[in-house]
Enzyme design. Sequence first.
Site, PDB file in Angstrom:
ATOM      1  N   GLU A  95     -20.960  35.699 -14.227  1.00 47.82           N
ATOM      2  CA  GLU A  95     -22.168  36.451 -13.908  1.00 47.82           C
ATOM      3  C   GLU A  95     -23.371  35.507 -13.953  1.00 47.82           C
ATOM      4  O   GLU A  95     -23.535  34.741 -14.889  1.00 47.82           O
ATOM      5  CB  GLU A  95     -22.339  37.592 -14.921  1.00 47.82           C
ATOM      6  CG  GLU A  95     -23.717  38.230 -14.961  1.00 47.82           C
ATOM      7  CD  GLU A  95     -24.086  38.999 -13.692  1.00 47.82           C
ATOM      8  OE1 GLU A  95     -23.176  39.272 -12.878  1.00 47.82           O
ATOM      9  OE2 GLU A  95     -25.277  39.317 -13.504  1.00 47.82           O
TER      10      GLU A  95
ATOM     11  N   ASP B  29     -21.827  36.881 -20.656  1.00 43.24           N
ATOM     12  CA  ASP B  29     -22.509  36.668 -21.928  1.00 43.24           C
ATOM     13  C   ASP B  29     -21.953  37.586 -23.012  1.00 43.24           C
ATOM     14  O   ASP B  29     -21.422  38.652 -22.717  1.00 43.24           O
ATOM     15  CB  ASP B  29     -24.008  36.939 -21.772  1.00 43.24           C
ATOM     16  CG  ASP B  29     -24.674  35.869 -20.908  1.00 43.24           C
ATOM     17  OD1 ASP B  29     -24.098  34.772 -20.802  1.00 43.24           O
ATOM     18  OD2 ASP B  29     -25.744  36.152 -20.347  1.00 43.24           O
TER      19      ASP B  29
ATOM     20  N   ASP C 109     -23.371  39.577 -24.842  1.00 44.69           N
ATOM     21  CA  ASP C 109     -24.363  40.590 -25.201  1.00 44.69           C
ATOM     22  C   ASP C 109     -24.071  41.902 -24.465  1.00 44.69           C
ATOM     23  O   ASP C 109     -23.051  42.040 -23.798  1.00 44.69           O
ATOM     24  CB  ASP C 109     -25.780  40.075 -24.881  1.00 44.69           C
ATOM     25  CG  ASP C 109     -25.948  39.769 -23.399  1.00 44.69           C
ATOM     26  OD1 ASP C 109     -25.016  40.073 -22.611  1.00 44.69           O
ATOM     27  OD2 ASP C 109     -26.997  39.229 -23.024  1.00 44.69           O
TER      28      ASP C 109
ATOM     29  N   ASP D  93     -25.444  43.294 -21.831  1.00 43.49           N
ATOM     30  CA  ASP D  93     -25.327  43.187 -20.372  1.00 43.49           C
ATOM     31  C   ASP D  93     -23.979  42.590 -19.978  1.00 43.49           C
ATOM     32  O   ASP D  93     -23.346  43.034 -19.029  1.00 43.49           O
ATOM     33  CB  ASP D  93     -26.449  42.297 -19.803  1.00 43.49           C
ATOM     34  CG  ASP D  93     -27.791  43.017 -19.841  1.00 43.49           C
ATOM     35  OD1 ASP D  93     -27.778  44.265 -20.007  1.00 43.49           O
ATOM     36  OD2 ASP D  93     -28.829  42.342 -19.718  1.00 43.49           O
TER      37      ASP D  93
END
Length: 648
Positions: free
Chosen positions: A438, A511, A513, A515
């Site tokens: 991403e 990531d 996190d 998102d």
Amino acid sequence: MKLRKGMEVIMEKYEHEYGAEQIQVLEGLEAVRKRPGMYIGSVSIRGLHHLVYEIVDNCVDEALAGYCTHIHITIEKGNIICVEDDGRGIPVDIHPKTKISAAETVYTVLHAGGKFGGDSGYKVSGGLHGVGASVVNALSEWTEVTIQRDGGIFYMKFERGKTVQSLKKIGESTKTGTKVRFLADSTIFETLDYDYTTLEDRFREMAFLTKGLKISIEDLREEAPKKAEFHFEGGLISFVDYLNKNKEKLHKSPIYIEKNDGEVPTEIAIQYTTAYSENIYTFVNNINTIEGGTHLEGFKRALTKTFNDYAKSHNLLKEKDGNLQGEDIREGITAVISVKVKEPQFEGQTKTKLGNSNVTGVVQSLVSEALSNFLEENPSVAKAILEKCISASRAREAARKARELVRRKNALESTTLPGKLADCSEKDASQCEVYIVEGDSAGGSAKQGRDRRFQAILPLWGKMLNVEKSRADKIYNNEKLQPVILAVGAGIGADFDISKIRYGKVIIMADADVDGAHIRTLLLTFFFRYMRPLIENGNVYLAQPPLYKISKRGMKDIYCYTDEEMDNALKEVGNENVNIQRYKGLGEMNPEQLWETTMDPKNRILIQVKLEDAIKADEIFTILMGDEIAPRREFIEQNARKVKNLDI
Ligand code: 28F
């Protein structure tokens, strides 16, 4: 590699102590210990759970015969399993030929349990199930059996399949039932650590499949004990209610079909939802037939024919429209099919596909008749379902056009590969990997850091489509998913062909996190709904970037992938003069760091995405991606950690 200490010595001892028949028995159980995989599939946690299922299956057979109403399973401290039923108790009389009790025979002679269950006679032959209590006994360090019947309490004990206490009366009782306690053999199994949730899920399923039977489970291993109790008077109706609990339904209660007499006792429940996926679960003698087979075939044929006939005769479908296809009629369906087959033939790669050809016709005519009656009696439900089928059919037509456009475009451009893909040079797909990354900056680092011989990089950009809320036509046309489809190179949906995949590993790198978790979930939903064999075959992985870097002068940097790892690392190097960097995103790493921590096969951590349980997976994706907000919040709160690690 498992140790089986001193086996030859034990065998020698047997020959001195036992007669010819007993030696045969012991050799039978030795065979089980030598090749446990042949009897229980594997010695992993899966095989371990099989031991419990074997014993519980015997209780269920006693319930099917009409004598047992409650089964209780306890996981005791030390991973001892205790299973109790309130059936008639295993017979305790002495077998005239072997001179040992029927109960001891069941526990020591391979396949001795094959015929019981009274007259129900639906014990499975072959496959992994129904191999019997003697296999559990052979693979346990010790087994204790306590039987109440004929006014007494009887007890016997075994060690690694060998009788150490023959059946003896130890007291009086007016009750009846059987209790078995065993400790699986740690020299045979990789682990003895039973997974409570797996067992709970299986017992819930068993209770759904056996209307009226109460199954309770208790886990006493931890300070806070876990327990659950399952008892469904609705049988498969309750099962479908459970499967659809987070879905929007097209009609209030499931359509129910049951026929207990005749060649193939059958129970079916069906309910349509507004979802786009198809969820049909099939069972033969309570075993989940993941690969389907003749019962599913009969069901599908009846569904297709009955709905088409009804639509035509009620003018919901014009003659010129042609027929609705099976897949149109199954869009949004949730169904459970349970049949009992006397001598089931299991075929397919995992031996979970029913082969008995007579079952097709039996199921087909039963479903055709019951379903056409239902539709005649419930015209508003019939109309709601058929409207959905017709719109599915239109969407399928649109999808076909979109797909052809993609194919034609590919043929014209001669290269089928998406522009953003940085491919690898190796041609043997099994050696190749593609990282789906991403963000352009992380994509750039990955391209520079990779080993271009076998690692390809596909950066993703733009807004990701939620496939749970879209039909196939939108998916083929989606600019973000198209490159993924083309890079994987094996088609999509019904056309997906696993033998054509261009990479042995499809690795999602996002990531660590919220998102990143979202992107991962969207991609996994897409793979689950449209390229399911890719997950089933174990080709999908999640890259695991480090969370922290610890650096200190004169010391090589340490990367930590969990908080626990960091705590341990800090204990080792001490807290002084250390610099801790917390990585917020992949973009913070330069190409060398990304290679070293997340892409180098020597150091990286990959999580293989597994599909152990299709029911669980459907539930997770329905909740995460669907439009009912309340259950989603509840799920995320309950599974906050799980979602972060995407341990589906
Ligand atoms: C905790 C595990 O294994 N329960 C069982 C029965 C009941 C009968 C039975 C079992 C007879 C000779 C095969 C009783 N009365 N729970 C269990 N409950 N096995 S296992 O019979 C076994 C056959 O060899 C039973 C009359 N018929 C059958």
